[in-house]
Design an enzyme around this catalytic site. Structure first.
Site, PDB file in Angstrom:
ATOM      1  N   GLU A   1     -13.993 -54.488  57.306  1.00 53.99           N
ATOM      2  CA  GLU A   1     -13.116 -55.234  56.315  1.00 53.99           C
ATOM      3  C   GLU A   1     -14.102 -56.353  55.537  1.00 53.99           C
ATOM      4  O   GLU A   1     -13.969 -56.574  54.322  1.00 53.99           O
ATOM      5  CB  GLU A   1     -12.110 -55.912  57.175  1.00 53.99           C
ATOM      6  CG  GLU A   1     -11.143 -55.104  57.759  1.00 53.99           C
ATOM      7  CD  GLU A   1     -10.110 -55.698  58.611  1.00 53.99           C
ATOM      8  OE1 GLU A   1     -10.447 -56.572  59.419  1.00 53.99           O
ATOM      9  OE2 GLU A   1      -8.745 -55.494  58.216  1.00 53.99           O
TER      10      GLU A   1
ATOM     11  N   ALA B   1     -14.170 -58.260  64.838  1.00 57.23           N
ATOM     12  CA  ALA B   1     -13.886 -59.397  65.250  1.00 57.23           C
ATOM     13  C   ALA B   1     -14.365 -59.453  66.681  1.00 57.23           C
ATOM     14  O   ALA B   1     -14.359 -58.486  67.579  1.00 57.23           O
ATOM     15  CB  ALA B   1     -12.441 -59.840  65.197  1.00 57.23           C
TER      16      ALA B   1
ATOM     17  N   GLY C   1     -13.415 -55.714  61.705  1.00 57.59           N
ATOM     18  CA  GLY C   1     -13.384 -56.828  60.994  1.00 57.59           C
ATOM     19  C   GLY C   1     -14.712 -56.622  59.902  1.00 57.59           C
ATOM     20  O   GLY C   1     -15.020 -57.181  58.956  1.00 57.59           O
TER      21      GLY C   1
ATOM     22  N   GLU D   1      -8.855 -50.565  65.104  1.00 57.53           N
ATOM     23  CA  GLU D   1      -8.105 -51.601  65.733  1.00 57.53           C
ATOM     24  C   GLU D   1      -6.999 -51.229  66.456  1.00 57.53           C
ATOM     25  O   GLU D   1      -6.564 -51.591  67.498  1.00 57.53           O
ATOM     26  CB  GLU D   1      -7.619 -52.580  64.845  1.00 57.53           C
ATOM     27  CG  GLU D   1      -8.494 -53.725  64.185  1.00 57.53           C
ATOM     28  CD  GLU D   1      -9.251 -53.233  63.039  1.00 57.53           C
ATOM     29  OE1 GLU D   1      -9.465 -52.060  62.945  1.00 57.53           O
ATOM     30  OE2 GLU D   1      -9.954 -53.817  62.233  1.00 57.53           O
TER      31      GLU D   1
HETATM   32  N1  DAK Z   1     -16.498 -58.150  70.349  1.00 53.40           N
HETATM   33  C1  DAK Z   1     -17.213 -58.742  71.219  1.00 53.40           C
HETATM   34  N2  DAK Z   1     -18.300 -58.087  71.694  1.00 53.40           N
HETATM   35  C2  DAK Z   1     -18.716 -56.786  71.229  1.00 53.40           C
HETATM   36  C3  DAK Z   1     -18.201 -56.104  70.322  1.00 53.40           C
HETATM   37  C4  DAK Z   1     -16.931 -57.016  69.439  1.00 53.40           C
HETATM   38  N3  DAK Z   1     -16.154 -56.449  68.462  1.00 53.40           N
HETATM   39  N4  DAK Z   1     -18.713 -55.166  69.787  1.00 53.40           N
HETATM   40  C5  DAK Z   1     -19.728 -55.077  70.698  1.00 53.40           C
HETATM   41  N5  DAK Z   1     -19.823 -56.054  71.467  1.00 53.40           N
HETATM   42  C6  DAK Z   1     -20.594 -56.551  72.735  1.00 53.40           C
HETATM   43  C7  DAK Z   1     -20.622 -55.580  73.888  1.00 53.40           C
HETATM   44  O1  DAK Z   1     -19.461 -56.189  74.549  1.00 53.40           O
HETATM   45  C8  DAK Z   1     -21.634 -55.669  74.585  1.00 53.40           C
HETATM   46  O2  DAK Z   1     -21.930 -56.842  75.194  1.00 53.40           O
HETATM   47  P1  DAK Z   1     -22.539 -56.889  76.728  1.00 53.40           P
HETATM   48  O3  DAK Z   1     -21.914 -56.160  77.408  1.00 53.40           O
HETATM   49  O4  DAK Z   1     -23.948 -56.462  76.591  1.00 53.40           O
HETATM   50  O5  DAK Z   1     -22.416 -58.574  77.093  1.00 53.40           O
HETATM   51  C9  DAK Z   1     -22.894 -55.669  73.413  1.00 53.40           C
HETATM   52  O6  DAK Z   1     -21.974 -55.995  72.135  1.00 53.40           O
HETATM   53  C10 DAK Z   1     -23.143 -54.380  72.882  1.00 53.40           C
HETATM   54  O7  DAK Z   1     -22.415 -53.554  72.910  1.00 53.40           O
HETATM   55  P2  DAK Z   1     -22.215 -52.153  73.644  1.00 53.40           P
HETATM   56  O8  DAK Z   1     -22.817 -52.111  75.043  1.00 53.40           O
HETATM   57  O9  DAK Z   1     -20.643 -51.822  73.661  1.00 53.40           O
HETATM   58  O10 DAK Z   1     -23.166 -51.093  72.651  1.00 53.40           O
HETATM   59  P3  DAK Z   1     -22.925 -49.308  72.458  1.00 53.40           P
HETATM   60  O11 DAK Z   1     -24.154 -49.285  71.593  1.00 53.40           O
HETATM   61  O12 DAK Z   1     -22.518 -48.885  73.600  1.00 53.40           O
HETATM   62  O13 DAK Z   1     -21.589 -49.304  71.447  1.00 53.40           O
HETATM   63  C11 DAK Z   1     -20.007 -50.112  69.704  1.00 53.40           C
HETATM   64  C12 DAK Z   1     -21.496 -49.934  70.223  1.00 53.40           C
HETATM   65  C13 DAK Z   1     -19.982 -50.638  68.574  1.00 53.40           C
HETATM   66  C14 DAK Z   1     -19.534 -48.428  69.724  1.00 53.40           C
HETATM   67  C15 DAK Z   1     -19.191 -50.717  70.966  1.00 53.40           C
HETATM   68  O14 DAK Z   1     -19.819 -51.867  71.103  1.00 53.40           O
HETATM   69  C16 DAK Z   1     -17.790 -50.794  70.487  1.00 53.40           C
HETATM   70  O15 DAK Z   1     -16.980 -50.242  70.345  1.00 53.40           O
HETATM   71  N6  DAK Z   1     -17.583 -51.983  70.160  1.00 53.40           N
HETATM   72  C17 DAK Z   1     -16.128 -52.664  69.740  1.00 53.40           C
HETATM   73  C18 DAK Z   1     -15.682 -52.275  68.260  1.00 53.40           C
HETATM   74  C19 DAK Z   1     -14.336 -52.480  67.792  1.00 53.40           C
HETATM   75  O16 DAK Z   1     -13.496 -52.087  68.525  1.00 53.40           O
HETATM   76  N7  DAK Z   1     -14.377 -53.365  66.733  1.00 53.40           N
HETATM   77  C20 DAK Z   1     -12.939 -53.795  66.291  1.00 53.40           C
HETATM   78  C21 DAK Z   1     -12.701 -55.356  66.718  1.00 53.40           C
HETATM   79  S1  DAK Z   1     -11.029 -55.849  66.526  1.00 53.40           S
HETATM   80  C22 DAK Z   1      -7.894 -60.958  61.562  1.00 53.40           C
HETATM   81  C23 DAK Z   1      -8.936 -60.247  60.856  1.00 53.40           C
HETATM   82  C24 DAK Z   1      -9.671 -59.373  61.372  1.00 53.40           C
HETATM   83  C25 DAK Z   1      -9.359 -58.978  62.567  1.00 53.40           C
HETATM   84  C26 DAK Z   1      -8.367 -59.396  63.532  1.00 53.40           C
HETATM   85  C27 DAK Z   1      -7.576 -60.136  62.975  1.00 53.40           C
HETATM   86  N8  DAK Z   1      -6.631 -61.795  61.055  1.00 53.40           N
HETATM   87  C28 DAK Z   1      -7.213 -62.310  59.756  1.00 53.40           C
HETATM   88  C29 DAK Z   1      -6.018 -62.386  61.768  1.00 53.40           C
HETATM   89  C30 DAK Z   1     -10.254 -58.046  63.135  1.00 53.40           C
HETATM   90  C31 DAK Z   1     -10.308 -57.337  64.373  1.00 53.40           C
HETATM   91  C32 DAK Z   1     -11.213 -56.396  65.069  1.00 53.40           C
HETATM   92  O17 DAK Z   1     -12.398 -56.299  64.250  1.00 53.40           O
END
Ligand code: DAK
Length: 257
Positions: free
Chosen positions: A111, A65, A108, A131
């Site tokens: 998921e 997400a 997400g 998460e």
């Molecule tokens: N959200 C927003 N931006 C993201 C992102 C994300 N999840 N993942 C990556 N980006 C963006 C980065 O901020 C970066 O943007 P700039 O800085 O270039 O503007 C760009 O994508 C490239 O990312 P990185 O520079 O970080 O690239 P790397 O290759 O170094 O690393 C990575 C890739 C995938 C390992 C890293 O980006 C990372 O760890 N990303 C976050 C992964 C994460 O934590 N995902 C879980 C998010 S929480 C719900 C349903 C679902 C959910 C919630 C509620 N309900 C029904 C209520 C779900 C929640 C989630 O998914």
């Protein structure tokens, strides 16, 4: 709304939805969910389409997400607007959906892949539910579907640590149906989708419903549902055609009725 966040195309009898926010690694924002759901509905309603593929880029299926979109939301906001209420719409689609996953399938993104009917993964695919590292828990079905997909011990370990799982482990645990070289991902997914789409659509829909019932019902109820479903299929021309074709040693011509 800003530019579109998905690309849709139709190949043969397969509808393909490609998540397309490359700069954010296909992070799933509200606009993307809305557009994806609309595309799923369009394909589901199109009688020329027998199977759907959901895919991303070579680097990311989806990195979760969109954190920038949700980071400042308050408890009141997420509950009153039922934040991401439309997240589950994918499970209402009657046609089979294959997730063709390359690169990151995180949070997400993981998921969504789990909510598809099965996953075909490229060799570079990585799965995680990270998460807890953000101060939340999976909210798009991850705690439930991951536990059912790979069992409690592995799901707990993944969800409590947030660690990434490579594709070899994911295949060993049955999280993914098949692993293919990255350059062959879409060809393999499409060949599989076309194989499904060539069959009788009401039969395929019945099979999908019956397998899904295994995750929603006690065994006796699921078996009764399966029995009723197979009995009902004897009302179809396609059942007569499928069996007649076998006996006559020819290919069946299904008419989806
Ligand atoms: N959200 C927003 N931006 C993201 C992102 C994300 N999840 N993942 C990556 N980006 C963006 C980065 O901020 C970066 O943007 P700039 O800085 O270039 O503007 C760009 O994508 C490239 O990312 P990185 O520079 O970080 O690239 P790397 O290759 O170094 O690393 C990575 C890739 C995938 C390992 C890293 O980006 C990372 O760890 N990303 C976050 C992964 C994460 O934590 N995902 C879980 C998010 S929480 C719900 C349903 C679902 C959910 C919630 C509620 N309900 C029904 C209520 C779900 C929640 C989630 O998914």
């Amino acid at each position: 709304m800003s530019e579109t966040t998905i690309i849709t195309e139709i190949k043969g009898r397969t509808g393909i939805i490609t998540l397309n926010r490359p700069k954010a690694l296909n992070a799933l924002n509200g606009q993307l969910i809305t557009e994806m759901n609309a595309a799923l509905d369009r394909f589901d309603a199109d009688s020329n389409i027998g199977c759907i593929i959901l895919t991303g880029s070579e680097k990311a299926f989806a990195a979760g997400a969109d954190i920038t979109e949700m980071k400042d939301k308050t408890f009141t906001e997420v509950t009153q607007e039922d934040f991401l209420w439309d997240w589950d719409h994918i499970t209402a689609i009657r046609k089979p959906i294959i997730a063709a996953v390359a690169g990151y399938a995180l949070g997400g993104g993981c998921e969504f892949a789990l909510a598809c009917d099965f996953i075909i993964a490229a060799e570079n695919a990585k799965f995680a539910l990270p998460e807890v590292t953000l101060g939340i828990i999976p909210g798009g079905g991850g705690t439930q579907r991951m536990a059912r997909a790979i069992g409690k011990a592995k799901a707990m370990e993944m969800i409590l640590t947030g660690r990434m799982m490579d594709v070899a482990e994911a295949e060993r645990l049955g999280l993914v149906a098949r692993v293919v070289p990255l350059e062959k991902l879409m060809d393999e997914a499409l060949a599989t989708a076309e194989k499904i789409a060539a069959l009788s659509q009401p039969v395929i829909a019945s099979a999908k419903r019956a397998v899904n019932a295994a995750f929603e019902t006690p065994l006796a109820e699921g078996l009764a549902f399966e029995r009723k479903s197979i009995h009902a299929l004897f009302a179809l021309d396609d059942q007569k055609e499928g069996m007649a074709a076998f006996v006559e040693k020819r290919k069946p011509v299904f008419r989806n009725r």
